[in-house]
Design an enzyme around this catalytic site. Structure first.
Site, PDB file in Angstrom:
ATOM      1  N   TYR A  45      37.179  33.857  37.065  1.00 52.86           N
ATOM      2  CA  TYR A  45      37.516  33.814  38.493  1.00 52.86           C
ATOM      3  C   TYR A  45      36.329  33.256  39.291  1.00 52.86           C
ATOM      4  CZ  TYR A  45      38.730  35.592  43.117  1.00 52.86           C
ATOM      5  OH  TYR A  45      38.986  35.707  44.453  1.00 52.86           O
TER       6      TYR A  45
ATOM      7  N   ASP B 281      38.372  41.391  32.288  1.00 63.06           N
ATOM      8  CA  ASP B 281      39.120  41.336  33.549  1.00 63.06           C
ATOM      9  C   ASP B 281      40.601  41.185  33.184  1.00 63.06           C
ATOM     10  OD1 ASP B 281      40.442  40.547  35.903  1.00 63.06           O
ATOM     11  OD2 ASP B 281      38.688  39.496  36.689  1.00 63.06           O
TER      12      ASP B 281
ATOM     13  N   LYS C 267      45.817  42.252  43.615  1.00 67.20           N
ATOM     14  CA  LYS C 267      46.857  41.347  43.123  1.00 67.20           C
ATOM     15  C   LYS C 267      48.091  42.149  42.677  1.00 67.20           C
ATOM     16  CE  LYS C 267      43.661  38.285  43.868  1.00 67.20           C
ATOM     17  NZ  LYS C 267      42.733  37.890  42.824  1.00 67.20           N
TER      18      LYS C 267
END
Ligand SMILES: *Cc1c(COP(=O)(O)O)cnc(C)c1O
Length: 389
Positions: A110, A182, A207
């Site tokens: 990310y 993650d 999210k």
């Protein structure tokens, strides 16, 4: 475990002790401090010898319900929470690493995580080895060359690359390294890194866990000694989850099973449909047989998630023409919501890169990231069809 059993936990787990006077939902506990009648009971809680709450920067009843629900969903020893996903990631890395340590990770993490690897950690004397995300051999080799912490993210954003957690966690264990994954894209419904040998699993709760794009949060689950170490770092640096966000995330998590089941199914259908479309040059989705790591994905995931990406034949010009025509897509830098959300990585996750850097990462200028919502899949396909026509 059946995903449907996880759906049950998503509804019930972590709440029982916090439900007041027979209420169906946990209260939003806004109190900053909790008091005690005498020094002995106060001290027992403050020292962690008895359950209870001291100050909201540590934890609070609503926040604790969120932590416990996720702990059960990831089948973890312990869990703690953060104000955002990036707070979960940065606190984990800062608490567990020291100058002179070496981290092994991948190039496609990310954007925010990548900034920590490229700038912050080297500044503090931590060496970072970033490997080609789809090259498990290279990652394994880098682990063998010295590794205090292996950091993985799978599937990745926006090209949905998949790395084999079990194999690399075993290699990291041999090297004496901590393994953190993650799991934001997969969610605990589709993938449980702890069961594959990881020590820690990280989530941006912003999210899928929350699922409604109305609250930010982050979480860390896993080995108790490590989670406690990170928790003590976070309670001092102050990136704590607030009660109202914890409540919204908890409420969102009640429907996690239903949402993920729908999003898994719709994303696979849409990916297959796009693969046949003449204006599409490339579809990235781990559930497709054409995905280079489909076999690994099928082994370590129960479902392939709601995010896919696809590239248009005519690059950024195509993106500029198609995006405004999509009626059922919120054009924004987010994912994992009940609404379909999307956009080009060139303006969202990878805005800070040059076109050449994006190309090197396998991100063509015509790529669109598509986070499938819970709308009817026929409606979503029809919308894509009219926009591409
Ligand atoms: C969004 C995201 C993050 C960061 O989470 P925030 O809640 O926005 O801080 C981290 N990892 C992944 C994979 C993400 O998608």
């Amino acid at each position: 475990m059946k995903p449907s059993a996880k759906a049950t936990d998503a509804v019930w787990a972590g709440e029982e002790e916090l439900l007041l006077t027979g209420a169906t939902t946990v209260p939003v506990s806004f109190g900053v401090a909790h008091g005690y009648p005498d020094v002995e009971s106060w001290q027992a809680v403050a020292l962690g010898h008895a359950p209870g709450y001291i100050y909201a920067r540590n934890t609070n009843p609503t926040v604790e319900a969120f932590e416990q629900k996720l702990r059960v969903l990831e089948d973890a020893e312990d869990a703690t929470s953060f104000a955002t996903g990036m707070a979960a990631i940065s606190n984990t890395l800062f608490a567990l690493l020291a100058p002179g340590d070496r981290v092994v990770s991948v190039k496609d993490t990310y954007g925010g995580t990548s900034q920590i690897f490229l700038n912050t950690l080297p500044h503090w004397g931590v060496e970072v080895a970033l490997c080609d995300t789809s090259d498990a051999d290279a990652i394994e080799k880098a682990i063998g060359q010295g590794c205090a912490l292996l950091y993985l993210e799978t599937p990745t954003n926006p090209t949905l690359k998949v790395t084999p957690i079990e194999r690399l966690a075993a290699a990291a264990r041999r090297a004496g390294a901590i393994v953190a994954v993650d799991n934001t894209f997969a969610t605990p419904m589709n993938q449980n890194p702890l069961a594959l040998g990881a020590d820690l699993v990280i989530h941006s709760a912003t999210k899928y866990l929350g699922g409604h794009a109305d609250a930010m949060g982050g979480a860390l689950c896993g080995r108790r000694d490590l989670v406690r170490q990170v928790y003590h770092h976070r309670e001092i640096n102050g990136a704590s989850l607030d009660a109202m966000s914890a409540y919204l995330l908890l409420r969102g998590m009640k429907t996690l099973g239903l949402r993920i089941e729908r999003q898994n199914a719709s994303a696979l259908r849409i990916a297959r449909w796009l693969e046949q479309h003449p204006r599409i040059t490339q579809v990235n989705y781990p559930g497709l047989e054409s995905h280079p790591q489909h076999a690994v994905a099928a082994e370590q995931m129960r479902g392939f998630g709601g995010v896919l990406s696809f590239a248009l034949t005519d690059g950024m010009e195509g993106v500029k023409a198609v995006l405004p025509k999509l009626r059922l897509m919120h054009r924004a830098a987010n994912l994992g919501a009940v609404e379909t959300v999307g956009g080009p990585p060139a303006t969202t996750s990878h805005v800070e890169c040059t076109p050449e850097e994006r190309a090197a990462m396998g991100i063509p200028e015509g790529l669109i990231r598509y986070s499938t919502g819970i709308e009817d899949a026929d409606d979503l396909t029809a919308d894509l069809q009219q926009a591409l026509a």
